[in-house]
Scaffold this active site. Structure first.
Site, mmCIF file in Angstrom:
data_model
loop_
_atom_site.group_PDB
_atom_site.id
_atom_site.type_symbol
_atom_site.label_atom_id
_atom_site.label_comp_id
_atom_site.label_asym_id
_atom_site.label_seq_id
_atom_site.Cartn_x
_atom_site.Cartn_y
_atom_site.Cartn_z
ATOM 1 N N LYS A 1 0.868 -1.251 0.066
ATOM 2 C CA LYS A 1 -0.055 -0.180 -0.058
ATOM 3 C C LYS A 1 0.854 1.338 -0.072
ATOM 4 C CE LYS A 1 -4.468 -2.130 1.207
ATOM 5 N NZ LYS A 1 -5.527 -2.167 2.539
ATOM 6 N N ARG B 1 -3.355 -10.173 4.837
ATOM 7 C CA ARG B 1 -3.920 -10.430 3.423
ATOM 8 C C ARG B 1 -2.731 -9.809 2.556
ATOM 9 N NH1 ARG B 1 -6.173 -6.671 -0.399
ATOM 10 N NH2 ARG B 1 -7.793 -7.852 -1.493
HETATM 11 N N1 HH2 Z 1 -7.521 -3.931 1.102
HETATM 12 C C1 HH2 Z 1 -7.785 -3.766 -0.383
HETATM 13 C C2 HH2 Z 1 -8.874 -4.608 -0.787
HETATM 14 N N2 HH2 Z 1 -9.573 -5.516 0.198
HETATM 15 N N3 HH2 Z 1 -10.060 -6.030 2.339
HETATM 16 C C3 HH2 Z 1 -9.717 -6.052 3.706
HETATM 17 N N4 HH2 Z 1 -10.540 -6.942 4.407
HETATM 18 N N5 HH2 Z 1 -8.632 -5.454 3.906
HETATM 19 C C4 HH2 Z 1 -7.673 -4.617 3.313
HETATM 20 O O1 HH2 Z 1 -6.730 -4.127 3.654
HETATM 21 C C5 HH2 Z 1 -8.163 -4.610 1.923
HETATM 22 C C6 HH2 Z 1 -9.208 -5.314 1.473
HETATM 23 C C7 HH2 Z 1 -7.002 -3.083 -1.291
HETATM 24 O O2 HH2 Z 1 -5.965 -3.902 -1.991
HETATM 25 P P1 HH2 Z 1 -6.282 -4.493 -3.516
HETATM 26 O O3 HH2 Z 1 -7.314 -5.636 -3.676
HETATM 27 O O4 HH2 Z 1 -4.717 -5.107 -3.731
HETATM 28 O O5 HH2 Z 1 -6.498 -3.458 -4.368
HETATM 29 P P2 HH2 Z 1 -7.659 -2.913 -5.256
HETATM 30 O O6 HH2 Z 1 -8.625 -2.377 -4.198
HETATM 31 O O7 HH2 Z 1 -7.178 -1.722 -6.092
HETATM 32 O O8 HH2 Z 1 -8.232 -4.187 -5.915
#
Ligand code: HH2
Length: 285
Positions: free
Chosen positions: A227, A262
């Site tokens: 992040k 995660r």
């Molecule tokens: N962060 C993201 C998405 N889902 N869910 C939980 N429970 N906690 C988190 O910190 C979290 C999450 C963001 O990461 P990513 O899926 O890689 O990115 P994007 O939202 O651009 O798909």
């Protein structure tokens, strides 16, 4: 194929012993790190296989990016991205534990029927009034995350008096709603929502405040993987250059009470949390 109840029981047993690793699989064109990489079924299945071989305990499948400023994806499009993938992974890897990363109850319901047993809702089940009912009826587990505002608005000058106390109070309220909707205590996890309506300082305060969040009595999931606060601390490094910084956050999150992490980088994360667990829990072989 194990039932949802059997899968959740075994997850719970493992939680008592070590930190769980949840691998991220985004079937999106625009996620901030893995966007566009796994938009075909073949590529996504290969990635799922790799993460399972690297030791992922859970695969978290998403069809909507929630990065700052992202636009909502229509329900039909999210279903088209996510459900065939859940079906394919469940049939190819019947032992895998699958989570669906969605805020929409219809997507959650279809994913739970297709083989998922966890709903990971970044809104803490506040965006869709039917979410808790769907999870309760399926006997599934819900991850309740804290977000301030929506992905469109969350990074527009977020302000808190005491970020740890406010996030803790909100997560407590979310969990109470889930309990009232009939989801038992052991099927609720909470998550401070690193990067979701938080400045760099807020994210760091929340990580330091993990022991307070763990005191709520629910397993705590933490998502720091690659992040932007990590890039910021390291002088503006892009997501591709944030692995080492991510691993530092994982080790400390484990020390401070995280139960599930995660991540995008499963192999590195498994090694990191195994060593962290050995130090913190005395769990070395
Ligand atoms: N962060 C993201 C998405 N889902 N869910 C939980 N429970 N906690 C988190 O910190 C979290 C999450 C963001 O990461 P990513 O899926 O890689 O990115 P994007 O939202 O651009 O798909």
């Amino acid at each position: 194929m194990p039932t949802i109840a059997e899968r959740l029981r075994s997850l719970r047993d493992t939680l008592g012993q070590r930190t769980l690793v949840m691998g991220v699989l985004n079937a999106t064109p625009d996620s901030f790190y893995d966007g566009g990489r796994y938009t075909t079924l073949e590529a996504a299945l290969a990635r799922a296989e790799q993460m399972l071989a690297e030791g992922a305990d859970i695969l978290d499948i998403g069809g909507e990016s929630t990065r700052p400023g992202s636009q909502p994806v229509p329900e039909e499009e999210e279903i088209r991205r996510v459900i065939p993938l859940v079906e394919a992974i469940a049939s190819r890897f019947p032992e895998a534990t699958l989570s669906v990363d969605t805020t929409k109850s219809r997507v959650a319901q279809l994913a739970l029927s297709a083989g998922a047993c966890i709903v990971n809702d970044i809104s803490g089940a506040t965006f869709d009034p039917r979410m808790l009912e769907v999870v309760a009826q399926a006997g599934a587990l819900i991850v309740l995350m804290h977000i301030k505002g929506t992905p469109q608005t969350m990074q527009q000058n977020p302000v808190y008096d005491d970020v740890v106390a406010e996030v803790k109070a909100t997560l407590y309220a979310h969990a109470q709603r889930a309990l009232q909707a009939g989801i038992p205590h052991e099927r609720i996890w909470v998550d401070p929502g690193i990067g979701f309506g938080k400045t760099v300082q807020h994210n760091l305060q929340l990580l330091r405040g993990l022991p307070e969040l763990a005191a709520l009595g629910f397993p705590v999931l933490v998502g720091t993987s690659r992040k932007s606060f990590i890039g910021h601390i390291l002088g503006g490094l892009p997501p591709e250059e944030r692995l080492e910084g991510t691993l530092a956050t994982l080790a400390l999150a484990v020390a401070w009470g995280a139960n599930i992490v995660r991540v995008h980088d499963v192999k590195a994360a498994v090694r990191t949390v195994t060593v962290a667990d050995a130090i913190c829990r005395g769990s070395s072989a």
